[in-house]
Design an enzyme around this catalytic site. Structure first.
Site, mmCIF file in Angstrom:
data_model
loop_
_atom_site.group_PDB
_atom_site.id
_atom_site.type_symbol
_atom_site.label_atom_id
_atom_site.label_comp_id
_atom_site.label_asym_id
_atom_site.label_seq_id
_atom_site.Cartn_x
_atom_site.Cartn_y
_atom_site.Cartn_z
ATOM 1 N N ASN A 55 -4.753 -0.183 15.762
ATOM 2 C CA ASN A 55 -3.691 0.523 15.050
ATOM 3 C C ASN A 55 -3.502 1.882 15.711
ATOM 4 O O ASN A 55 -4.342 2.767 15.568
ATOM 5 C CB ASN A 55 -4.066 0.663 13.573
ATOM 6 C CG ASN A 55 -2.980 1.369 12.783
ATOM 7 O OD1 ASN A 55 -1.999 1.844 13.341
ATOM 8 N ND2 ASN A 55 -3.155 1.429 11.472
ATOM 9 N N SER A 60 0.108 3.919 12.454
ATOM 10 C CA SER A 60 0.338 4.277 11.047
ATOM 11 C C SER A 60 0.788 5.728 10.960
ATOM 12 O O SER A 60 0.145 6.608 11.550
ATOM 13 C CB SER A 60 -0.944 4.108 10.226
ATOM 14 O OG SER A 60 -1.142 2.764 9.942
ATOM 15 N N ASN A 85 0.690 7.849 8.511
ATOM 16 C CA ASN A 85 0.137 8.689 7.440
ATOM 17 C C ASN A 85 -0.964 9.624 7.873
ATOM 18 O O ASN A 85 -1.353 10.507 7.134
ATOM 19 C CB ASN A 85 -0.466 7.823 6.332
ATOM 20 C CG ASN A 85 0.486 6.768 5.907
ATOM 21 O OD1 ASN A 85 1.627 7.074 5.656
ATOM 22 N ND2 ASN A 85 0.038 5.532 5.852
ATOM 23 N N ALA A 88 -1.617 -5.983 7.897
ATOM 24 C CA ALA A 88 -2.751 -5.161 7.464
ATOM 25 C C ALA A 88 -2.470 -4.445 6.151
ATOM 26 O O ALA A 88 -1.457 -3.754 6.023
ATOM 27 C CB ALA A 88 -3.059 -4.126 8.544
#
Ligand SMILES: Cc1cc2nc3c(=O)[nH]c(=O)nc-3n(C[C@H](O)[C@H](O)[C@H](O)COP(=O)(O)O)c2cc1C
Length: 342
Positions: free
Chosen positions: A180, A183, A185, A76
């Protein structure tokens, strides 16, 4: 073992790209390098060269029952439909979209991507923050992309309900859906690993809502939780594929958030360890996409030998160039992978 002749020029083109990366792309400011790279992908018809892929039925495999022409997956990162369409002709067996969220997101402010030279080779640290056009705009754009190879649509949301909404909306446009939950972040996604009970309910709700196979993308930062809580919950919900995994969270003062996700060869050892341990523990019940740090053919070969169903990469695509796919496929053919008896 199957004998084959590698394309004589593939090593030479790969070496040329290395010079291009080391002497040009890695020296210009990151935003300019990203813009340059994406323009090249958008405008150069690399997919029509016909030298980047390797059509050979011996390389074919499947993921969640979906046939893939080979076990290499572009991880991704991209949402531009032109780039995604192009990537489908660059030798990958499947292509993943950037994680799409219900509303458009501008992402975190710059600097949100920096290079990192590590002992293992060139890597990246990003705090992209899910820069994406949001569900409505993406749905319209992606509907026009022909599926030359399977498309994996990556989704995320603020709540279980939003994951269900996203999966339901985009599943008809993809061959597989990737959730997802890893991640580093944004709190939104990273926090799932600290709420395994809620995550369990979310996985069950998504399974009930969509029919294409669903992949759960894990964080390498939460090996314990993954293996004690998340994978068992996924299996009980009937989700049998994990992508292990996402970037590793590190502090990085050059980024606007002061931290980001490390990708590239520095995380390869962890990818291999996580694969081997998870494989031992869950056996054939689980299909594992091993992602993280693949930037050379031998790394992909090792992961497939150790039982990965497929191998994903993104940073290697940038640092080693599009020819990496061809070089890995040649190596897989030489090694007789993917093994036929799985
Ligand atoms: C700039 C950048 C953006 C990314 N965006 C996403 C994303 O939207 N969703 C996701 O699940 N992973 C995202 N990733 C993680 C990659 O898909 C991959 O899991 C990770 O980089 C490890 O693989 P690699 O070492 O081969 O790059 C991103 C990585 C980078 C470097």
């Amino acid at each position: 073992m199957v004998f084959c002749h590698p394309l004589p020029t593939s090593a030479a083109i790969a070496a040329l790209y290395r010079v291009f990366y080391d002497d040009f792309l890695s020296r210009i400011p990151e935003p300019a390098a990203i813009a340059f790279g994406q323009s090249m992908l958008r405008w150069l018809p690399l997919d029509r060269l016909g030298v980047l892929g390797l059509d050979d039925p011996r390389l074919a495999t499947s993921l969640g029952g979906v046939p893939l022409p080979n076990p290499l997956i572009l991880a991704a990162m991209y949402f531009d439909p032109v780039i995604l369409g192009r990537a489908m002709g660059l030798g990958f067996g499947a292509v993943t979209t950037k994680t799409i969220t219900p509303a458009p997101r501008p992402g975190h402010p710059a600097p949100n991507l920096v290079r990192m030279r590590t002992a293992a080779g060139p890597g990246l640290v990003n705090c992209n923050g899910f820069h994406n056009p949001g569900l409505e705009a993406f749905r319209d754009a992606i509907a026009r992309v022909p599926h030359r190879v399977p498309l994996i649509v990556s989704v995320a949301g603020d709540s279980a309900e939003e994951y269900v909404t996203m999966a339901r909306a985009l599943a008809p446009l993809g061959d597989l859906v990737e959730l997802n939950v890893s991640s580093p972040n944004t709190k939104l996604v990273y926090a799932w690993s600290s709420r395994p009970q809620e995550l369990r309910a979310m996985l069950e709700a998504v399974r009930a809502a969509v029919s294409p196979p669903v992949i759960v993308k894990l964080s390498p930062d939460f090996a314990d939780v993954n293996e004690r809580e998340i994978i068992p919950a996924a299996l009980e919900a009937g989700l049998t594929i994990v992508n292990y995994g996402n970037t590793r969270r590190i502090d990085e003062p050059r980024l606007s958030q002061g931290f980001g996700g490390l990708s590239g060869p520095e995380i390869f050892a962890a990818t291999l360890e996580n694969l081997c341990r998870t494989r031992r523990r869950f056996g054939d019940a689980l299909e594992i996409v091993a992602t993280g740090g693949v930037d050379a053919p031998d790394k992909a070969v090792t992961l497939l030998r150790e039982g990965a169903r497929a191998v994903g990469y993104f940073t290697g695509f940038v640092t080693r160039g599009p020819m990496l796919t061809r070089r890995i496929l040649e190596a897989l053919r030489r090694e007789g992978l993917p093994a036929r008896d799985r």
